[in-house]
Design a protein around this motif. Sequence first.
Motif, PDB file in Angstrom:
ATOM      1  N   SER A 522       9.037  54.547  99.631  1.00 32.73           N
ATOM      2  CA  SER A 522      10.111  54.849 100.585  1.00 32.73           C
ATOM      3  C   SER A 522      10.886  53.610 100.995  1.00 32.73           C
ATOM      4  O   SER A 522      12.002  53.708 101.501  1.00 32.73           O
ATOM      5  N   ASP A 523      10.302  52.408 100.742  1.00 35.59           N
ATOM      6  CA  ASP A 523      11.001  51.164 101.056  1.00 35.59           C
ATOM      7  C   ASP A 523      11.844  50.668  99.888  1.00 35.59           C
ATOM      8  O   ASP A 523      12.449  49.597  99.954  1.00 35.59           O
ATOM      9  N   GLY A 524      11.852  51.430  98.772  1.00 35.97           N
ATOM     10  CA  GLY A 524      12.666  51.064  97.626  1.00 35.97           C
ATOM     11  C   GLY A 524      12.005  50.086  96.681  1.00 35.97           C
ATOM     12  O   GLY A 524      12.636  49.657  95.705  1.00 35.97           O
ATOM     13  N   ASN A 525      10.743  49.734  96.915  1.00 32.04           N
ATOM     14  CA  ASN A 525      10.051  48.763  96.079  1.00 32.04           C
ATOM     15  C   ASN A 525       9.091  49.444  95.106  1.00 32.04           C
ATOM     16  O   ASN A 525       8.644  50.575  95.329  1.00 32.04           O
ATOM     17  N   VAL A 526       8.762  48.720  94.019  1.00 33.34           N
ATOM     18  CA  VAL A 526       7.905  49.258  92.966  1.00 33.34           C
ATOM     19  C   VAL A 526       6.438  48.972  93.284  1.00 33.34           C
ATOM     20  O   VAL A 526       6.070  47.843  93.625  1.00 33.34           O
ATOM     21  N   TYR A 527       5.599  50.026  93.121  1.00 32.74           N
ATOM     22  CA  TYR A 527       4.160  49.913  93.344  1.00 32.74           C
ATOM     23  C   TYR A 527       3.425  50.388  92.097  1.00 32.74           C
ATOM     24  O   TYR A 527       3.910  51.255  91.352  1.00 32.74           O
ATOM     25  N   HIS A 528       2.231  49.828  91.908  1.00 34.37           N
ATOM     26  CA  HIS A 528       1.424  50.141  90.729  1.00 34.37           C
ATOM     27  C   HIS A 528       0.024  50.546  91.169  1.00 34.37           C
ATOM     28  O   HIS A 528      -0.523  50.002  92.125  1.00 34.37           O
ATOM     29  N   ARG A 529      -0.552  51.527  90.469  1.00 33.64           N
ATOM     30  CA  ARG A 529      -1.944  51.886  90.694  1.00 33.64           C
ATOM     31  C   ARG A 529      -2.530  52.443  89.410  1.00 33.64           C
ATOM     32  O   ARG A 529      -1.798  52.811  88.479  1.00 33.64           O
ATOM     33  N   ASP A 563      -3.378  48.048  72.394  1.00 34.21           N
ATOM     34  CA  ASP A 563      -4.239  46.928  72.773  1.00 34.21           C
ATOM     35  C   ASP A 563      -4.645  46.948  74.238  1.00 34.21           C
ATOM     36  O   ASP A 563      -5.300  46.023  74.722  1.00 34.21           O
ATOM     37  N   GLY A 564      -4.257  48.009  74.968  1.00 35.48           N
ATOM     38  CA  GLY A 564      -4.613  48.124  76.379  1.00 35.48           C
ATOM     39  C   GLY A 564      -3.610  47.505  77.321  1.00 35.48           C
ATOM     40  O   GLY A 564      -3.794  47.556  78.544  1.00 35.48           O
ATOM     41  N   SER A 565      -2.551  46.929  76.781  1.00 36.16           N
ATOM     42  CA  SER A 565      -1.480  46.419  77.639  1.00 36.16           C
ATOM     43  C   SER A 565      -0.511  47.547  77.969  1.00 36.16           C
ATOM     44  O   SER A 565      -0.599  48.648  77.416  1.00 36.16           O
ATOM     45  N   ASN A 585      -5.767  42.255  80.397  1.00 38.63           N
ATOM     46  CA  ASN A 585      -6.664  41.670  81.402  1.00 38.63           C
ATOM     47  C   ASN A 585      -6.190  41.899  82.829  1.00 38.63           C
ATOM     48  O   ASN A 585      -6.818  41.425  83.779  1.00 38.63           O
ATOM     49  N   GLY A 586      -5.062  42.627  82.992  1.00 39.64           N
ATOM     50  CA  GLY A 586      -4.563  42.961  84.323  1.00 39.64           C
ATOM     51  C   GLY A 586      -3.536  41.997  84.871  1.00 39.64           C
ATOM     52  O   GLY A 586      -2.992  42.240  85.957  1.00 39.64           O
ATOM     53  N   SER A 587      -3.251  40.917  84.153  1.00 39.16           N
ATOM     54  CA  SER A 587      -2.209  39.988  84.620  1.00 39.16           C
ATOM     55  C   SER A 587      -0.830  40.495  84.209  1.00 39.16           C
ATOM     56  O   SER A 587      -0.703  41.361  83.334  1.00 39.16           O
ATOM     57  N   TRP A 588       0.209  39.946  84.850  1.00 40.46           N
ATOM     58  CA  TRP A 588       1.582  40.401  84.635  1.00 40.46           C
ATOM     59  C   TRP A 588       2.438  39.238  84.133  1.00 40.46           C
ATOM     60  O   TRP A 588       2.267  38.090  84.533  1.00 40.46           O
ATOM     61  N   SER A 589       3.407  39.595  83.293  1.00 43.15           N
ATOM     62  CA  SER A 589       4.308  38.574  82.752  1.00 43.15           C
ATOM     63  C   SER A 589       5.411  38.200  83.728  1.00 43.15           C
ATOM     64  O   SER A 589       5.947  37.099  83.673  1.00 43.15           O
ATOM     65  N   GLY A 590       5.747  39.127  84.624  1.00 46.43           N
ATOM     66  CA  GLY A 590       6.909  38.957  85.488  1.00 46.43           C
ATOM     67  C   GLY A 590       8.131  39.628  84.889  1.00 46.43           C
ATOM     68  O   GLY A 590       8.277  39.741  83.661  1.00 46.43           O
ATOM     69  N   PHE A 591       9.009  40.123  85.752  1.00 42.96           N
ATOM     70  CA  PHE A 591      10.200  40.837  85.287  1.00 42.96           C
ATOM     71  C   PHE A 591      11.238  39.872  84.717  1.00 42.96           C
ATOM     72  O   PHE A 591      11.432  38.764  85.239  1.00 42.96           O
ATOM     73  N   ALA A 592      11.902  40.337  83.665  1.00 46.27           N
ATOM     74  CA  ALA A 592      13.022  39.595  83.079  1.00 46.27           C
ATOM     75  C   ALA A 592      14.096  40.602  82.697  1.00 46.27           C
ATOM     76  O   ALA A 592      13.774  41.710  82.244  1.00 46.27           O
TER      77      ALA A 592
END
Length: 727
Positions: A522-529, A563-565, A585-592
């Motif tokens: 509702s705040d306009g931001n992206v969430y992950h679960r 590969d699970g990514s 492994n659960g890490s993120w590359s960051g948005f581009a």
Amino acid sequence: MTALRSAAALVVAVLVAAPAAAGSAVAAPVGSPDTKAVTYQGRVFHVPAAWPVVDLAVDPQACVRFDQHALYLGHPGEQQVCPPRLTGRTEALLVEPAAAAAPDGEGSNPVAHMIRATDGVVAVTGTYDTDQPLVKRIITGAGLTPAPAHRPQPAPAGPRTTVTPRPATTTSAAAPSGQATAAPAAAASVPASATNYTGKGFDACTAPSGAAMNAWMTSSPYRAVGIYIGGVGRACAQPNLTASWVQQQQAAGWAFLPMYVGVQAPKISYPATEGANAADDAVSQAQALGFGPGAILYYDMEAYATPQYSATVLAFLTAWTNELHAWGYNSGVYSSSSSGMKDLAANVGNSAYTVPDAVFSANWNGKADTADPSIPAGYWSGHQRVHQYASPQNPETWGGYAIAIDQDYLDIQLNAAPPSQSSAFFLGVRQSSGVWPGFSPLTGGAGVFRGSEAAITGLPGGSSQELGIGLDSRLYHGVRASNGSWSGFAALADDGTPASQARRAGIAGMPDGSSQVLTIGSDGNVYHRIRFADGSWSGYGALPGVGTPTMAAGDVAIAGLPDGSAQVLAVGNDGNVYHETRFANGSWSGFAPLPGVNSSRMAASRVAITGLPDGSSQVAVVGGDGNVYHESRFTDGNWSGFAALPGNGTPTTAARSVGIAGLPDGSSQVAVVGGDGNVYHESRFTNGNWSGFAAVQGPYGASTFPAQRAAIAGLQDGSSQLVAVRS
């Protein structure tokens, strides 16, 4: 079926304490002053001492009535002598030879207050009002196990003749939660026009025998018959009422008034839920008898006190009508002129309520017409009325067969499909051969699920998982098993974060059977679960943006890779497309940002992404110009660049929504809601060529599928599943 009721004497057989022949009953020693034991085919049933016991082998014309306490032994006769004015259901049992019982694929039915059980020797049908435990004790005490209880769900609707919808007043129900069980597919065996007729008809508590129907067709003035297809208020047993009986009578020239007698006004507690549940059960029973979409199903709402129950009844009947419309059926309502008809007529045009497509008025004035003092002449004036004009005290006899009836006059000619309920979720399967068998509504608790946004993903075992954003803005999740059964949408727990109120959502199946979900809160931001393979859930985590602690976005999509990514797309608050990778492994590359067509940024309003078996991915977006664009992400992380997808005879495809799904052979499927508001589909072959877009046929045989959102997922068997939200 009437607002007035009369009592009838129950035929009670005197049982002799002697050795039992096969199929006969013997009075066993009484176990307590409050019960008596009755033996039938070796099974002992301990029933209340006050219950009469009716041996149907002795009196095959006895009326098997579930509105009175009784134990019935044997198979009901073809020509039961039943009064016409019976409604209601109480604690009662019918015990018959298993071989004689009608086959039942539904099991026990809590909506209809009915418990079924069989051990291969005897079959038991138990009904109840307020004392379900009593009926269960009697059944289990005889050594039988009640069939599993579930709320019946209608089968997927197959194709039918395309018809033009007509306008109607509709409202949207709140998105429900909970579970429902899918029923096996059933094809209509009689045309929808079988519920149309102009002329005299009758209704009786139990469907007459085929011989009686033939005799009445030859000698009586009636050509339409009212049949009770189900409901907690269906008082009489229906040994004759089968799909083959319906087919035979339709072939003989009879039309039908399919009536469902459910909960009545004083006992309605949750109008929206109970009305939708009743409609779902009615459709399930109608389908089992061969009545398909387009048929009219009538709810029997007996006379009630006005205005005490008016608002409750109107809300209930609104849910009934909306739910029938979502399944493709026309809605009818039977009630007395002074209560139900009066309330419905007073609320035509009231946006708070949905009125039925046809009305069935009880007004015993002896006039075989459709005029009613409570209904203005201009309402339901397009051949949309039935009038129950008399209820004779004595049975009528035609051709040597006597039946106790109510007399009806019909003017029903509904030759159009009902208006489909906006925001309803439908799922269709595209087989690996390219065939679309049809679409079926997705349920969620109180009937068909309604919402604004949909997402879907396939899982390794052949199941799929669906997301829906309900009309309450909450996120709902459901599972379609590999055998086609459906869990029903259930609301995800509200954790108090902005993620619990969603604007957009995406879901990706992973190789280990888990799935990953993205939402825009509702705040306009992206969430992950994450939904783990065991069905448990992680909490929400906010995704960082480009140089910001959160990622504001207008749309999101996610896809899993071998590969699970996972690959993620988002339309940033600047209107451009961004990509990032979640590593195994659960890490993120960051948005581009992704480059556009001859530009450094790709402007878009909608995004979709899917993974392919070789580790590459395919992207489809609705660009800033409203057209569909596609590009590939190769296994080395490079991009092909966006290119516009051609339309039907046009260089571009205008769209409002887009989805894409990868298949095991390396091809992909694209589904869009076009600029005209209809769903289109095309395939991208493994060589990179495209099939071209083609319109997707809508539910119930419609040539197009108007929708506000379409999402698609590929399955391991080469099929794909498309979820569309009706517009």
